[in-house]
Design a protein around this motif. Structure first.
Motif, PDB file in Angstrom:
ATOM      1  N   SER A  79       0.052  49.620  10.550  1.00 23.29           N
ATOM      2  CA  SER A  79       0.615  50.615   9.689  1.00 23.29           C
ATOM      3  C   SER A  79      -0.637  51.940   8.752  1.00 23.29           C
ATOM      4  O   SER A  79      -1.571  51.533   9.191  1.00 23.29           O
ATOM      5  N   TRP A  80       0.025  52.750   9.745  1.00 26.26           N
ATOM      6  CA  TRP A  80      -0.740  54.170   9.155  1.00 26.26           C
ATOM      7  C   TRP A  80      -1.242  55.213   7.855  1.00 26.26           C
ATOM      8  O   TRP A  80      -1.622  55.318   7.334  1.00 26.26           O
ATOM      9  N   TRP A  81      -0.177  53.324   7.160  1.00 23.08           N
ATOM     10  CA  TRP A  81      -0.546  53.917   5.643  1.00 23.08           C
ATOM     11  C   TRP A  81      -1.796  53.163   4.736  1.00 23.08           C
ATOM     12  O   TRP A  81      -2.117  53.830   4.079  1.00 23.08           O
ATOM     13  N   LEU A  82      -1.635  52.549   6.079  1.00 17.70           N
ATOM     14  CA  LEU A  82      -4.289  52.204   5.475  1.00 17.70           C
ATOM     15  C   LEU A  82      -4.600  53.041   5.713  1.00 17.70           C
ATOM     16  O   LEU A  82      -5.976  53.348   4.968  1.00 17.70           O
ATOM     17  N   ALA A  83      -4.834  54.210   6.648  1.00 21.03           N
ATOM     18  CA  ALA A  83      -5.146  55.703   6.713  1.00 21.03           C
ATOM     19  C   ALA A  83      -5.653  56.069   5.205  1.00 21.03           C
ATOM     20  O   ALA A  83      -6.797  56.411   5.114  1.00 21.03           O
ATOM     21  N   LEU A  84      -4.718  56.146   4.634  1.00 15.59           N
ATOM     22  CA  LEU A  84      -4.661  56.856   3.520  1.00 15.59           C
ATOM     23  C   LEU A  84      -5.726  56.153   2.289  1.00 15.59           C
ATOM     24  O   LEU A  84      -6.393  56.315   1.740  1.00 15.59           O
ATOM     25  N   ILE A  85      -5.490  54.808   2.515  1.00 18.30           N
ATOM     26  CA  ILE A  85      -6.347  53.612   1.705  1.00 18.30           C
ATOM     27  C   ILE A  85      -7.492  53.196   2.218  1.00 18.30           C
ATOM     28  O   ILE A  85      -9.077  53.570   1.447  1.00 18.30           O
ATOM     29  N   GLY A  86      -7.581  53.570   3.433  1.00 15.34           N
ATOM     30  CA  GLY A  86      -9.623  53.473   4.062  1.00 15.34           C
ATOM     31  C   GLY A  86     -10.116  55.109   4.094  1.00 15.34           C
ATOM     32  O   GLY A  86     -11.465  54.954   3.783  1.00 15.34           O
ATOM     33  N   LEU A  87      -9.317  55.619   3.967  1.00 20.52           N
ATOM     34  CA  LEU A  87     -10.045  57.394   3.765  1.00 20.52           C
ATOM     35  C   LEU A  87     -10.905  57.108   2.268  1.00 20.52           C
ATOM     36  O   LEU A  87     -10.930  57.129   2.350  1.00 20.52           O
ATOM     37  N   GLY A  88      -9.869  56.614   1.268  1.00 23.59           N
ATOM     38  CA  GLY A  88     -10.183  56.552   0.077  1.00 23.59           C
ATOM     39  C   GLY A  88     -11.387  56.031  -0.584  1.00 23.59           C
ATOM     40  O   GLY A  88     -11.982  55.854  -0.861  1.00 23.59           O
ATOM     41  N   CYS A  89     -11.227  54.515   0.608  1.00 29.86           N
ATOM     42  CA  CYS A  89     -12.416  53.318   0.385  1.00 29.86           C
ATOM     43  C   CYS A  89     -13.700  54.470   0.651  1.00 29.86           C
ATOM     44  O   CYS A  89     -14.826  54.482   0.326  1.00 29.86           O
ATOM     45  N   ILE A 110      -8.569  53.482  13.338  1.00 30.70           N
ATOM     46  CA  ILE A 110      -7.112  54.205  13.986  1.00 30.70           C
ATOM     47  C   ILE A 110      -6.942  53.054  14.741  1.00 30.70           C
ATOM     48  O   ILE A 110      -5.624  52.856  14.788  1.00 30.70           O
ATOM     49  N   TYR A 111      -7.686  51.875  15.494  1.00 32.82           N
ATOM     50  CA  TYR A 111      -7.493  50.750  16.215  1.00 32.82           C
ATOM     51  C   TYR A 111      -6.903  49.873  15.379  1.00 32.82           C
ATOM     52  O   TYR A 111      -5.555  49.607  15.653  1.00 32.82           O
ATOM     53  N   ILE A 112      -6.972  50.037  13.377  1.00 30.48           N
ATOM     54  CA  ILE A 112      -5.723  49.259  12.784  1.00 30.48           C
ATOM     55  C   ILE A 112      -4.899  49.683  12.595  1.00 30.48           C
ATOM     56  O   ILE A 112      -3.580  48.970  12.256  1.00 30.48           O
ATOM     57  N   ILE A 120      -6.144  44.526   2.092  1.00 30.83           N
ATOM     58  CA  ILE A 120      -6.113  45.274   3.688  1.00 30.83           C
ATOM     59  C   ILE A 120      -6.725  43.668   4.342  1.00 30.83           C
ATOM     60  O   ILE A 120      -5.635  44.204   5.751  1.00 30.83           O
ATOM     61  N   SER A 121      -7.519  42.595   4.679  1.00 32.28           N
ATOM     62  CA  SER A 121      -7.261  42.256   5.346  1.00 32.28           C
ATOM     63  C   SER A 121      -6.231  41.332   5.244  1.00 32.28           C
ATOM     64  O   SER A 121      -5.660  40.748   6.834  1.00 32.28           O
ATOM     65  N   PHE A 122      -5.311  41.123   4.797  1.00 33.00           N
ATOM     66  CA  PHE A 122      -4.416  40.430   4.397  1.00 33.00           C
ATOM     67  C   PHE A 122      -3.329  41.034   4.983  1.00 33.00           C
ATOM     68  O   PHE A 122      -2.249  40.690   5.800  1.00 33.00           O
ATOM     69  N   PHE A 123      -3.083  42.081   4.820  1.00 28.86           N
ATOM     70  CA  PHE A 123      -2.032  43.078   5.071  1.00 28.86           C
ATOM     71  C   PHE A 123      -1.773  42.679   7.149  1.00 28.86           C
ATOM     72  O   PHE A 123      -1.021  43.187   7.611  1.00 28.86           O
ATOM     73  N   ILE A 124      -2.632  43.671   7.430  1.00 28.53           N
ATOM     74  CA  ILE A 124      -2.610  44.030   8.394  1.00 28.53           C
ATOM     75  C   ILE A 124      -2.292  42.577   9.018  1.00 28.53           C
ATOM     76  O   ILE A 124      -2.427  42.053  10.935  1.00 28.53           O
ATOM     77  N   GLN A 125      -1.991  41.315   8.998  1.00 29.01           N
ATOM     78  CA  GLN A 125      -2.121  39.718   9.615  1.00 29.01           C
ATOM     79  C   GLN A 125      -1.113  40.159   9.612  1.00 29.01           C
ATOM     80  O   GLN A 125      -0.127  39.356  10.159  1.00 29.01           O
ATOM     81  N   THR A 126      -0.485  40.289   8.173  1.00 30.48           N
ATOM     82  CA  THR A 126       0.875  39.558   7.586  1.00 30.48           C
ATOM     83  C   THR A 126       2.026  40.876   7.947  1.00 30.48           C
ATOM     84  O   THR A 126       3.157  40.500   7.730  1.00 30.48           O
TER      85      THR A 126
END
Length: 311
Positions: A128-138, A121-123, A173-179
């Motif tokens: 981006s909240w789009w990462l929530a879907l990806i993270g939950l999928g993982c 949630i912090y990330i 994801i690690s790249f995206f949260i920075q860039t």
């Protein structure tokens, strides 16, 4: 007298408990969590981005916790399906050897998922909240790897699932949260790590081939047979190293990434270990060498990218 005896044995008991819980994390698999995060972050630096350290640390911790939770799910469901016993090789063994209650393992796994969810949630708030879907999928894939009616680990798709999710998605994801974006360069550079994370899975299945076959699994190693599975593992190593030369040849990444060749002896050791041994216990060093290949390759790749950016 009883009190005195209890106080004398307490430190030993605590030390044993610490070792048991550490073993349950399956430390040799954690390379599949921290290497992709490190590589994705270094790629972001190479892209000219100023690194957000709290985001990097959050991503690192969440990835490691999800990997440990996945290992705990594996421990729980393999026991429930009657696949693990005291003689099983390569498991944490907390249930069958140390008497930890299965429900305790499950509760711990779910707790780690809960912590990862909070970190996620912090990330998301920070990116981006789009990462929530990806993270939950993982996270769902981590559970379904050995949980659910048809576990991924029991099919020929374990290598593909683990390689793609841990080796490719985590890097991106690690790249995206920075860039705030995903580049062609990041996808191409993540590809050999995807292959090597899948190789860890394949090495595990080669070691467990006979036992898995007896228990009705249909892993890639079983479908190929040991000889062909080892050859396939060797080809995964070769493709990963050739890929690096291609990245340099097409001027995508600095020639400094040739540092990865220093990890080749580990890959050779892994293949030799699988060729010359048949018993699972004797193939453990080859399994370890496969994990070390991913670790050294990934870290040397990250160092090479960093040096190429700095020099």
């Amino acid at each position: 007298m009883d009190s005195q005896a209890q106080s004398m044995t307490s430190p030993i008991s605590k030390q044993k408990n610490w070792k048991v819980w550490w073993r349950l994390t399956r430390p040799h698999t954690l390379t599949a969590a921290f290497v992709p995060v490190t590589l994705g972050t270094v790629l972001a630096m190479n892209d000219g981005t100023s690194i957000n350290l709290p985001l990097f640390l959050a991503m690192m911790v969440a990835s490691i916790l999800i990997q440990i939770a996945t290992n705990l799910f594996n421990e729980y469901y393999d026991f429930k399906r009657g696949l693990d016993n005291e003689e099983s090789v390569g498991i944490g063994g907390g249930i069958v050897r140390d008497g930890i209650q299965p429900k305790t393992i499950m509760k711990l796994a779910l707790s780690l998922y809960g912590i990862s969810l909070i970190i996620g949630i912090y990330i998301c708030i920070s990116s981006s909240w789009w990462l929530a879907l990806i993270g939950l999928g993982c996270m769902l894939a981590g559970y379904l790897y050995t949980g659910g009616p048809v576990p991924i680990a029991y099919t020929p798709f374990g290598e593909l699932a683990s390689g793609f999710l841990m080796g490719m998605v985590i890097v991106l994801i690690s790249f995206f949260i920075q860039t705030g974006t995903v580049s062609t360069e990041s996808v191409l550079t993540a590809s050999p790590i995807m292959i090597l994370v899948g190789a860890i899975n394949l090495a595990n299945n080669i070691r467990d081939l006979e036992g898995d076959k007896e228990n009705g699994r249909k892993t890639l190693a079983i479908l190929l047979g040991k000889k062909n599975a080892v050859a396939f593992l060797a080809s995964m190593f070769v493709i990963s190293y050739v890929w690096v030369f291609m990245l340099i040849g097409f001027q995508i990444i600095s020639p400094w990434i040739l540092l990865v060749v220093l990890s080749i002896p580990k890959a050779v050791s892994a293949i030799k270990g699988f060729i010359h041994n048949t018993a699972p216990i004797h193939m453990m060093p080859a399994m370890k060498a496969t994990s070390q290949t991913n670790t050294f390759f990934g870290l040397l790749l990250a160092i090479g990218i960093f040096l190429g950016n700095m020099i």
